[in-house]
Every structure is written in C-alpha cells, then in structure tokens.
Scaffold this motif. Structure first.
Motif, PDB file in Angstrom:
ATOM      1  N   GLU A  77      -8.315  -3.242  10.943  1.00 22.87           N
ATOM      2  CA  GLU A  77      -8.958  -2.102  11.590  1.00 22.87           C
ATOM      3  C   GLU A  77      -9.004  -2.258  13.106  1.00 22.87           C
ATOM      4  OE1 GLU A  77     -11.651   1.198   9.686  1.00 22.87           O
ATOM      5  OE2 GLU A  77     -12.067  -0.878   9.105  1.00 22.87           O
ATOM      6  N   ALA A  78      -9.243  -3.491  13.570  1.00 21.79           N
ATOM      7  CA  ALA A  78      -9.304  -3.723  15.017  1.00 21.79           C
ATOM      8  C   ALA A  78      -7.908  -3.957  15.603  1.00 21.79           C
ATOM      9  CB  ALA A  78     -10.196  -4.927  15.300  1.00 21.79           C
ATOM     10  N   ARG A  79      -7.058  -4.659  14.841  1.00 23.75           N
ATOM     11  CA  ARG A  79      -5.749  -5.041  15.375  1.00 23.75           C
ATOM     12  C   ARG A  79      -4.740  -3.898  15.331  1.00 23.75           C
ATOM     13  NH1 ARG A  79      -4.566  -9.135  12.006  1.00 23.75           N
ATOM     14  NH2 ARG A  79      -3.144  -7.891  10.763  1.00 23.75           N
ATOM     15  N   ALA A 108      -6.147   3.851  10.108  1.00 23.95           N
ATOM     16  CA  ALA A 108      -6.415   5.290   9.992  1.00 23.95           C
ATOM     17  C   ALA A 108      -5.536   5.921   8.916  1.00 23.95           C
ATOM     18  CB  ALA A 108      -6.172   5.972  11.340  1.00 23.95           C
ATOM     19  N   ALA A 109      -4.296   5.458   8.802  1.00 21.66           N
ATOM     20  CA  ALA A 109      -3.393   5.982   7.774  1.00 21.66           C
ATOM     21  C   ALA A 109      -3.905   5.656   6.378  1.00 21.66           C
ATOM     22  CB  ALA A 109      -1.995   5.407   7.966  1.00 21.66           C
ATOM     23  N   THR A 143       7.313   2.067  10.304  1.00 19.27           N
ATOM     24  CA  THR A 143       7.446   0.743  10.917  1.00 19.27           C
ATOM     25  C   THR A 143       6.148  -0.057  10.781  1.00 19.27           C
ATOM     26  OG1 THR A 143       9.065   1.588  12.517  1.00 19.27           O
ATOM     27  CG2 THR A 143       7.944  -0.485  13.069  1.00 19.27           C
ATOM     28  N   LEU A 144       5.012   0.598  10.962  1.00 18.12           N
ATOM     29  CA  LEU A 144       3.721  -0.082  10.826  1.00 18.12           C
ATOM     30  C   LEU A 144       3.546  -0.664   9.431  1.00 18.12           C
ATOM     31  CD1 LEU A 144       1.284   2.371  12.660  1.00 18.12           C
ATOM     32  CD2 LEU A 144       1.701  -0.011  13.288  1.00 18.12           C
TER      33      LEU A 144
END
Length: 336
Positions: free
Chosen positions: A217-219, A225-226, A256-257
C-alpha cells in the motif's frame, strides 16, 4: 484515600475467554497474548483470565491442536471481559443451552465481545439487537441478511456500548490493544504492540480488506488501488481496460505493475480473487451455486463451474459434498 486508590489500581481485570471447537488458533492467540504481554509490561498481573469451553473438555482448533481449558461455560459467571471465540460449524457446537447461558452471563460483564464467528453467537442470542456490529469480511453480507435488526458495517472491529464484535484474528489483536489503551493507557498499548513488532495499530473504523496488502500500500499505491477496486467490483467485474481508466493509468502500466510485483496479469489476479470468495461460499455456506456464481461475477453457472474446476480440480458441487462428508466424519470422531 490514597491507599484505597492504590488497591483499586492493583486489582486485576477479570477476563473469561470462551472458545468453541473449529476456531482459529490465531484468533485465540490474538486474545490471550496481548493480555499476557500487558502483564509483562506492567510487571504485575493486570489481566487475569480463565479459558472455558461449552462442555468443559479440551477444544480442537482448526489446525488440529487441542486446547486445554479451565472449565465449562456455565452459570454463575461474571467479571470484566467476556470474549467468545467461534469458528466453523457453530450449529454443531453451540445450541440453545449455550445461547441461554450467553444471554444470562452477558448481564454480569462490563464488556462482551464476539470474535470471528463469535459475533454470530451474539447475534443469535439477541444481545446485538439494534446495535452496530461487524463480522469477517467473507460473511458480512450473510451476517447482515441473517440479522436485519443490526446495523452491519465492514469495520475491523466495532464497539457499541459494552458489546464488541471483531472480524478476524488481526482485527482482534487491534481490539485487544484498544482495550489495553482504555484500561491501562495508550503508552501500555504501544508497549504491548512493540513486543510483537506490530507497527501499525488500526482504529476500529478502518475497513476490513479482502486482501492484506502489507507494505504494498505504501510502496506501490497504484497497485494497491487496483486491488481495492477489484475487491469492490467482484459482483460486476470490469475489464482490465476499464480498471485502468478508473485508476487514471494506462493499461500497459497496470499490466506491468501486476507482472513486476505479483508475477501475474491483472485479469488472472481478478479471476483468482473472485474464485477465492466463491470457494469459501461453496465450502462454508449453503448458498445455491447459481447465487454464488452471480455474487462472484459469473454470468452463468456453467462458466462458474468451468473456472472453479480449473482452479480447484473439482466441481463446486463435488467440493461442497466432500467438505460436508469431512465435517460429518469429524463429528463422528469427536463422539468416540
């Protein structure tokens, strides 16, 4: 007067922990270990607890470990905290006598908490009528349908008057830290959290996530969010392109994420998330398969069955039958 105040300060907080068979060892630990750690931090017995079961016998947990108890959950009983931990197959482990005992005992405690399926027991006993409550995120919809007189919310844990409900092991740990902060002060709660290297104390109104994201969540906030958007749209899944548009990023970046961090595609992860929710409903509920399919975003029962079989190597009907057969066998073994 000073001596009297000191005596009050030194008196232990009396807790009764009722644990039912097929409960989670993590939920039990999330109740007991914060109290133990609070005693360690304080250097004295600030919490004193008894562990009880419905019949006074050792309780087999879901992991197969039997937990010895101090006695039977029966009248008369009173104290400061009454914490009821439930798991699978409540109807098998807690009948009308248990609920009647719970109703009467609740009158003699300052705080009464239902943990995991323990919230269902508080609901069935009528103790939560007209109040706010929560349950594990997998069961929120069923919980709300079963108890329309409650205001069911998806918070990590809920306190309404003296009645508390918690949705799982980690929220229960947060709940116990909150109890420690109320009773002993915020500094003590932080000390207890530090013992367990627990560096993110949640507030009760934090929403229960379907997926625990940890540091993601932070990184990688866009990935987080997805996933949160996927959680909110299980019943009406979006295309990957639509997800990307809603998130204001390109489809290529979204793909890609997921590939870089989770080693999968957005579509495959989305499908897996829907099937995981469906799998729980197949195994642990009596909801018709067609309703499960619709709830998890499948247009037809056949499409749901095909996807489920690919993921779990069995049809939903066979999985439900096998799980019920295993439950019957377990019940027979428990009577031997």
């Amino acid at each position: 007067m000073r001596m009297m105040a000191l005596a009050v300060e030194q008196s232990a907080i009396e807790a009764v922990v009722v644990v039912l068979p097929e409960s989670s060892i993590m939920s039990l630990a999330s109740v007991l270990d914060p109290m133990r750690a609070a005693n360690r931090v304080a250097g004295r017995e600030v919490f004193r607890w008894r562990l009880l079961s419905a019949d006074g016998q050792a309780v087999p947990l879901t992991c197969g470990v039997p937990i010895a108890v101090d006695g039977r959950f029966s009248l008369p009983l009173g104290g400061d905290l009454l914490l009821v931990i439930g798991g699978f197959n409540l109807e098998r482990h807690a009948g009308t006598r248990f609920l009647a005992t719970l109703q009467e005992c609740a009158r003699h405690f300052d705080m009464v908490a239902g943990i995991e399926s323990g919230c269902w027991l508080l609901g069935r006993s009528g103790l939560l009528n007209g109040r706010k409550a929560t349950a594990h995120w997998e069961e929120l919809e069923d919980f709300a349908r079963a108890f329309p007189e409650l205001q069911v919310i998806g918070d990590r844990f809920v306190a309404d008057g003296k009645y508390w409900t918690s949705g799982g092991a980690s929220p229960t740990f947060d709940m116990m830290l909150h109890v420690i902060a109320e009773r002993l002060g915020q500094a003590s709660a932080l000390d207890v959290a530090s013992i367990f290297v627990y560096d993110q104390m949640h507030s009760p109104t934090d929403v229960q996530p379907f997926v625990s994201l940890g540091r993601i969540e932070a990184r990688d906030p866009e990935l987080a969010a997805a996933i949160r958007l996927m959680e909110r749209t299980l019943e009406r899944p979006m295309t990957v392109a639509a997800l990307a548009r809603r998130l204001s990023i390109s489809q290529r970046k979204l793909e890609t994420l997921f590939a870089r961090i989770l080693s999968t595609s957005p579509g495959a992860y989305y499908l897996r998330l829907r099937l995981q929710v469906a799998h729980r409903l197949v195994r642990d509920s009596g909801i018709p398969m067609r309703d499960i399919a619709l709830r998890c975003g499948f247009d037809s029962l056949s499409a749901f069955s095909r996807a489920y079989r690919r993921e779990y190597q069995a049809s939903p009907l066979k999985m439900r039958s096998a799980n019920r057969a295993a439950g019957v066998a377990s019940a027979r073994d428990g009577k031997r």
